[in-house]
Design an enzyme around this catalytic site. Sequence first.
Site, mmCIF file in Angstrom:
data_model
loop_
_atom_site.group_PDB
_atom_site.id
_atom_site.type_symbol
_atom_site.label_atom_id
_atom_site.label_comp_id
_atom_site.label_asym_id
_atom_site.label_seq_id
_atom_site.Cartn_x
_atom_site.Cartn_y
_atom_site.Cartn_z
ATOM 1 N N CYS A 65 0.844 -1.187 0.000
ATOM 2 C CA CYS A 65 0.000 0.000 0.000
ATOM 3 C C CYS A 65 0.887 1.248 0.000
ATOM 4 C CB CYS A 65 -0.894 -0.014 1.243
ATOM 5 S SG CYS A 65 -1.861 1.489 1.445
ATOM 6 N N CYS A 83 0.219 3.092 3.594
ATOM 7 C CA CYS A 83 0.590 2.538 4.899
ATOM 8 C C CYS A 83 1.579 1.389 4.800
ATOM 9 C CB CYS A 83 -0.657 2.087 5.656
ATOM 10 S SG CYS A 83 -1.487 0.692 4.870
ATOM 11 N N CYS A 141 -4.727 -0.055 0.231
ATOM 12 C CA CYS A 141 -5.486 -1.116 0.868
ATOM 13 C C CYS A 141 -6.945 -0.717 1.002
ATOM 14 C CB CYS A 141 -4.885 -1.498 2.216
ATOM 15 S SG CYS A 141 -4.583 -0.120 3.312
ATOM 16 N N CYS A 195 -20.327 3.477 -8.162
ATOM 17 C CA CYS A 195 -21.403 2.527 -7.841
ATOM 18 C C CYS A 195 -21.212 1.929 -6.463
ATOM 19 C CB CYS A 195 -21.412 1.376 -8.830
ATOM 20 S SG CYS A 195 -21.564 1.868 -10.523
ATOM 21 N N CYS A 210 -31.442 -60.631 -16.301
ATOM 22 C CA CYS A 210 -31.044 -60.032 -15.029
ATOM 23 C C CYS A 210 -29.540 -59.827 -14.966
ATOM 24 C CB CYS A 210 -31.502 -60.869 -13.847
ATOM 25 S SG CYS A 210 -30.889 -62.552 -13.883
ATOM 26 N N HIS A 264 -30.444 -66.137 -10.327
ATOM 27 C CA HIS A 264 -30.916 -64.772 -10.466
ATOM 28 C C HIS A 264 -29.867 -63.817 -9.915
ATOM 29 C CE1 HIS A 264 -33.637 -61.529 -10.874
ATOM 30 N NE2 HIS A 264 -33.752 -61.293 -9.597
#
Lengths: 521, 362
Positions: free
Chosen positions: A46, A49, A67, A98, A182, A475
Amino acid sequence: MSPAGCPHVNGFKVDNWKQNLRVIYQCFVWSGSAETRKRKAKSCICHMCGAHLNRLHSCLSCVFFGCFTKKHIHEHAKNKRHNLAIDLLYGGIYCFVCQDYIYDKDMEQIAKEEQRKAWKLQGRFFPLFNPSVGPSGVGEKYSTWEPTKRELELLRHNPKRRKITTNCTIGLRGLINLGNTCFMNCIVQALTHTPLLRDFFLSDRHKCEMQSNSCLVCEMSQLFQEFYSGHRSPHIPFRLLHLVWTHARHLAGYEQQDAHEFLIAALDVLHRHCKGDDNGKKANNPNNCNCIIDQIFTGGLQSDVTCQVCHGVSTTIDPFWDISLDLPGSSTPFWPLSPGGDGSTLNGESHLSGATTLTDCLRRFTRPEHLGSSAKIKCSGCHSYQESTKQLTMKKLPIVACFHLKRFEHSAKLRRKIPTYVSFPLELDMTPFMASSKESRMNGQYQQSVDVFNNDNKYSLFAVVNHQGTLESGHYTTFIRQHKDQWFKCDDAVITKASIKDVLDSEGYLLFYHKQFLEYE
Amino acid sequence: MKMEDMSLSGLDNTKLEALAQDIYSDLVEDACLGLCFEVHRAVKQGYFFLDDTDQESMKDFEIVDQPGVDIFGQVYNQWKNKECVCPNCNRSIAASRFAPHLEKCLGMGRNSSRIANRRIASSNNMNNKSESDQEDNDDVNDNDWSYGSEKKAKKRKSDKNPNSPRRSKSVKHKNGELSNSVNADPYKYNYNTGINYETLGPDELRSLLTTQCGVISEHTKKMCTRSQRCPQHTDEQRRAVRVFLLGPSASSLPDADTMVESDCYDASDGQVLMSRLQWDGSSDISPSDSASSKASTNNSDSKKPKKKKKTSLGLNSTGGGGGGSGSGGGSSSQSSLVGLSNRKKKPKLPVPPAPSIYDNLN
């Protein structure tokens, strides 16, 4: 301007703004290489700072970092009337007028492209069924689906959406028995509940190149659509039967078939029909096919033949789709378990008064087998025929491992079904059966410490195919897992809820395990 | 925290831990921020609502876990009437019978090509009785249950595709088609569904003829097992058969009006017919006969045309409507046991005596 954008970007979109934006993204947001990362770390502080974090933003109109949390960038914006700033962590663009993050279509486009470039440079690897991943690791970025405007409109007008929650029947559907089919129904149930296969087909990844209408992969795709349609009446897989009979003649005919044979035949036909999804690369190379079936089901079995005289080892690796295991009670002698050997309590199985476990069967499968004097192998070291031992281990494990318990005995003396109960675990660790483990054992590391952090070889059970009856007639039913820890019994057209105990107590004929942790290639 | 070239070696454990803690909390914060951005973007771009679903319709899809019903809340075994369209011949087939149909349709079964060849052969050799008998024996000894019931299913269909690969061109048989030419061309009759009258005794013949058409096909020398209103044969033929088989006294057929209107032959038809005959009093079945016949109509075994392996084919399907459809119905619920278990259960009926020679009626 998209509805999520704002008019204030127009002030920014002048001159060479695109290039400037790209530079900002490349240098300060998405770091492609170690140097850029270092530069970003050193220079992005930044200006007021000196902080590195605190949601650092860069002004889009001039070189200024400020920042967010301490409002330094806000001050700069007010003073200089530079209304736009970019968040250096995620690349979002903030408009001070905005007072919100905005999403401008053009700028988003640039952001996406830059991000993709950076990921490529980084060498990030991507999900399995993206065939553009090559050996060097360069891949495409996997982006999540976002609806287009038209799709959004459609979705807004059709609010009855089905969400698949844990208590939802969507994804489950019965299958009508077409007359002794099956065996086909149970394999279809297992395949439709294979997570990776399901994801592949539901995301429409199959591009068909077959001219005629007889592509089995297209039919599978259609099958998934039927399963997830929300219909409750059972599906009639007559087209599937017709296609399978057309492409796998040896299975055709109205009689009871073996489910395991059907599985192999089905995988084979699917594999052959999958050529279109390879993007043309390596389409005809059987050893290096990259189709979804191979990615999911193909593993490598290493066979080591050791000469007894010179101890030279000759190794071959064969691909496999399933592992057939002998059972105790067959006429071939079952290898006695090593007394309290490694892995006796591996996989959470307990030896209940001699009940055979899956791990026992696997251990038998991977034991060194003395080939006997009648089967001497020509040793390249000794240049003569010598006795040898042969051992099988897993070189590469597939994502879905299918274990076939050989319950049907067809020896010269008798043909019968072996009903021995084999207990199988919910979670399986294949590490002791890997070729790499065998090597370390041979190198003297007898104590196999269980590596808790190595998740490569851990598998979870997700489907069990059972057979009731005799060798001549019987089966098939399937237990499948849906929604983690919910099990269902699929008996042709009837699907009912089942408990984990039902599953684990069942006899077991085909066991399907899925890798727990998917490593991106 | 300013970034300097700090050397970590000079720090003790607590400071290291503090540093680690700092780094960790920064990472967590960044991750949360990322999530916030995702949600923010979704809301702004307008696709955040996609996650919402209609609660009411979701209730329809809840899993049901109760005995006697499946997870959709449906009762078991209600799926017997499902149909599908064969991709090969485009006919509508019952789903539970699809596999045997497809086998024949594609010509892949053990017997398909043999039967097709035989049909072609026998349509060329109509007058050679011994040959057809031999072939019949051959076929029957194969114990091909599935073929028999497939024929039965076929018989019930109203629209047959004359181009199906199973038929040879010369044998065309349309169910329900009233045709004057039927009389003239007995060869077109499907020779496989018939009774061999030679093996039946007079009582059996009589009871049979009260309920069935009975006209003897010249080609197969078997009796037609369809109803008295069988469109293939005329009443004239039927009368003639009765005269031939039972003597001149048994020449009258029940009137058309009293007939049960149905092409579908099953046990119930026969029983209704019997009761109607008795009610009308127009039957010339003697009281003893009717009593015994009535008793026998309740017993499906004797009403069923006698089936012996060596002399007749596939009768299970036609005469014994009750028995045939019973086993067929059973098959659809016990799906995979069907083929083989039913093969084993095929009823073997006693051999009736005394064959006699049949003159050419036509």
